[in-house]
Design a protein around this motif. Structure first.
Motif, PDB file in Angstrom:
ATOM      1  N   ASN A   1     -91.182 -58.824 -39.205  1.00  0.00           N
ATOM      2  CA  ASN A   1     -90.428 -59.201 -38.003  1.00  0.00           C
ATOM      3  C   ASN A   1     -89.587 -60.447 -38.246  1.00  0.00           C
TER       4      ASN A   1
ATOM      5  N   LYS B   1     -85.606 -60.496 -37.807  1.00  0.00           N
ATOM      6  CA  LYS B   1     -84.961 -61.378 -36.826  1.00  0.00           C
ATOM      7  C   LYS B   1     -83.921 -62.283 -37.462  1.00  0.00           C
TER       8      LYS B   1
ATOM      9  N   ASN C   1     -80.247 -53.075 -40.192  1.00  0.00           N
ATOM     10  CA  ASN C   1     -80.465 -51.749 -39.609  1.00  0.00           C
ATOM     11  C   ASN C   1     -79.214 -50.900 -39.816  1.00  0.00           C
TER      12      ASN C   1
ATOM     13  N   ARG D   1     -87.345 -46.730 -35.259  1.00  0.00           N
ATOM     14  CA  ARG D   1     -86.729 -47.373 -34.084  1.00  0.00           C
ATOM     15  C   ARG D   1     -87.625 -48.481 -33.537  1.00  0.00           C
ATOM     16  N   GLU D   2     -88.930 -48.226 -33.506  1.00  0.00           N
ATOM     17  CA  GLU D   2     -89.874 -49.226 -32.995  1.00  0.00           C
ATOM     18  C   GLU D   2     -89.887 -50.463 -33.888  1.00  0.00           C
ATOM     19  N   ARG D   3     -89.843 -50.265 -35.190  1.00  0.00           N
ATOM     20  CA  ARG D   3     -89.886 -51.388 -36.126  1.00  0.00           C
ATOM     21  C   ARG D   3     -88.587 -52.185 -36.116  1.00  0.00           C
TER      22      ARG D   3
ATOM     23  N   LYS E   1     -86.212 -52.029 -33.713  1.00  0.00           N
ATOM     24  CA  LYS E   1     -85.712 -52.237 -32.338  1.00  0.00           C
ATOM     25  C   LYS E   1     -84.394 -51.505 -32.100  1.00  0.00           C
ATOM     26  N   GLY E   2     -84.263 -50.341 -32.718  1.00  0.00           N
ATOM     27  CA  GLY E   2     -83.075 -49.523 -32.522  1.00  0.00           C
ATOM     28  C   GLY E   2     -82.927 -48.524 -33.655  1.00  0.00           C
TER      29      GLY E   2
END
Length: 440
Positions: free
Chosen positions: A128, A132, A138, A324-326, A328-329
């Motif tokens: 994470n 971030k 992505n 997507r969960e990992r 965030k899209g």
């Protein structure tokens, strides 16, 4: 009892005197790993107030990460922490009592205590942070599956039956029971089997099975009649269930059946299965199915373990959701091989992702065909690196949960190693660290 908050073990003077290379990978990684956040989350696996004072979570965490980064055993990582100032600095091991600061067995105990859930926490927090700060982009999702091999010898039907006697012997010894079969006869059969020619070995399966069948019946009678302690009884029942499965598959083998569903290949790694991945060598591997996805830079985004060989077609949509969960899209592109191809996957996938390439150039417009073909080739390279150099080649842990621990920690080491390989101008800027409260 465990401390939730750790303190830095080194003064600025010690750092200036001992840490001369600011570009050393451990110096860089020490800065980016959110130590306090991870140790706070791991502290729930301990009783905060009761019990003996546990070893520092900060030290244990550092040793586990270094052991995966450098592919070291517990004994070796402790030894190198005593000799290498950079490892000592990374793990936050003070000079005081350095030569006796920990026993290697404590690291193994730590992994068992936190289990698959704790290993996932460590990996997730570091992932994470890298996401971030923009290190893990992505851009495209590259999906494939492989085999996470278990550390077992090549199985044969006779070898499994012979191993079953060792399992029952161990149970008998632990519960002060007499051995209820002819040990000398079994050993004699085993020697004869190993000396026999390849074509003759199959004949010994009947000899072993006749003794095995009667022995298992007596073992089950013991479980019904002897007043075992609850834990011992549960252990015996689990072994009995395993031996019944072995009995069933041996009978099928003796009847000439070749394709045996849910076939056991090890009595130590009961979750391992024979898996064929469409390659000429080796034609079959023994372990669990490992489903992975990368981004285009080669960072490993998702990993999943499955017992047996679930079809790639059935895993595709779930892998999109996990990605997507990992991240965030969803990514803009998804790249797979022909094994994932189906009308349903193409239809559902295009509702979530702009471009899906499933092994055929007609899947995508001309202008991005080259990108997709190169990404598909890169996926094979990423998997080869993960299996050859980063610990995914063979799991050294026992059981399915152990394989999950191994996978999470290997994924962590793989991504940290990938981060170190980035050019200097791609590294995380200091202001990003300040915003996340990790520096400055």
């Amino acid at each position: 009892m465990i401390e939730q908050i750790f303190t830095e073990a080194f003064l600025e003077e010690w750092i200036k005197h001992n840490i001369n290379d600011s570009k050393n990978e451990l110096v860089i990684l020490r800065t980016i790993i959110p130590w306090q956040k991870i140790t706070s989350r791991l502290s729930r696996f301990y009783n905060i107030k009761k019990g003996r004072q546990a070893k520092s979570l900060r030290i244990l965490l550092g040793l586990v990460i270094v052991s995966k980064l450098r592919l070291l055993s517990d004994e070796k990582v402790v030894q190198q922490a005593k000799e290498n100032r950079y490892i000592q600095y990374f793990c936050n091991v003070p000079d005081k009592k350095l030569q006796t600061f920990i026993n290697p067995s404590t690291i193994c105990t730590f992994r068992k205590r936190i289990g698959a859930e704790g290993a996932a926490i460590i990996e997730k927090e570091v992932f994470n942070f890298l996401r971030k700060t923009g290190v893990i982009k992505n851009d495209a999702q590259l999906i494939d599956s492989t085999v996470l091999e278990d550390n077992i010898i090549y199985p044969t039907d006779v070898q499994l039956l012979y191993k079953s006697f060792a399992k029952m012997r161990q149970f008998a010894k632990q519960n002060d029971l007499p051995v209820w079969w002819d040990e000398k006869y079994i050993k004699k059969l085993w020697r004869m089997y190993n000396l026999a020619k390849s074509k003759e070995k199959i004949n010994y399966l009947w000899d072993f099975y006749l003794v095995f069948a009667g022995t298992v019946n007596i073992f089950q009678n013991y479980l019904e009649e002897v007043p075992f302690l609850i834990k011992k009884l549960e252990s015996g029942r689990q072994l009995s269930e395993l031996l019944n499965l072995l009995d069933d598959q041996t009978v099928q083998k003796l009847r000439g059946q070749k394709n045996i569903k849910n076939r056991i290949v090890s009595l130590d790694e009961v979750d391992a299965r024979p898996i064929k991945k469409g390659k000429s060598h080796p034609p079959c591997e023994f372990g669990t199915t490992l489903q992975v996805s990368f981004n285009r830079d080669g960072f490993m985004i998702t990993t999943e373990n499955f017992i047996g060989t679930p079809g790639d077609k059935t895993l595709f949509i779930n892998t999109l959701e996990l990605y997507r969960e990992r991240m965030k899209g969803y990514a803009k592109k998804a790249v797979t091989d022909l094994g994932y191809r189906s009308l349903n996957n193409m239809k559902e996938g295009k509702e979530k992702i702009e471009t899906i390439f499933m092994g055929r150039v007609e899947d995508v417009p001309d202008e991005i065909q080259s990108f997709c073909k190169k990404a598909r080739s890169a996926t094979e390279g990423f998997i080869a690196v993960a299996k050859t150099w980063r610990g995914f080649g063979r799991s050294l842990y026992k059981g399915f949960e152990g394989d999950k621990i191994w996978t999470s920690l290997s994924q962590l080491a793989y991504n940290l190693h990938k981060f170190i390989q980035l050019d200097t101008n791609e590294k995380i800027e200091a202001d990003s660290l300040v915003k996340l409260g990790l520096y400055g």
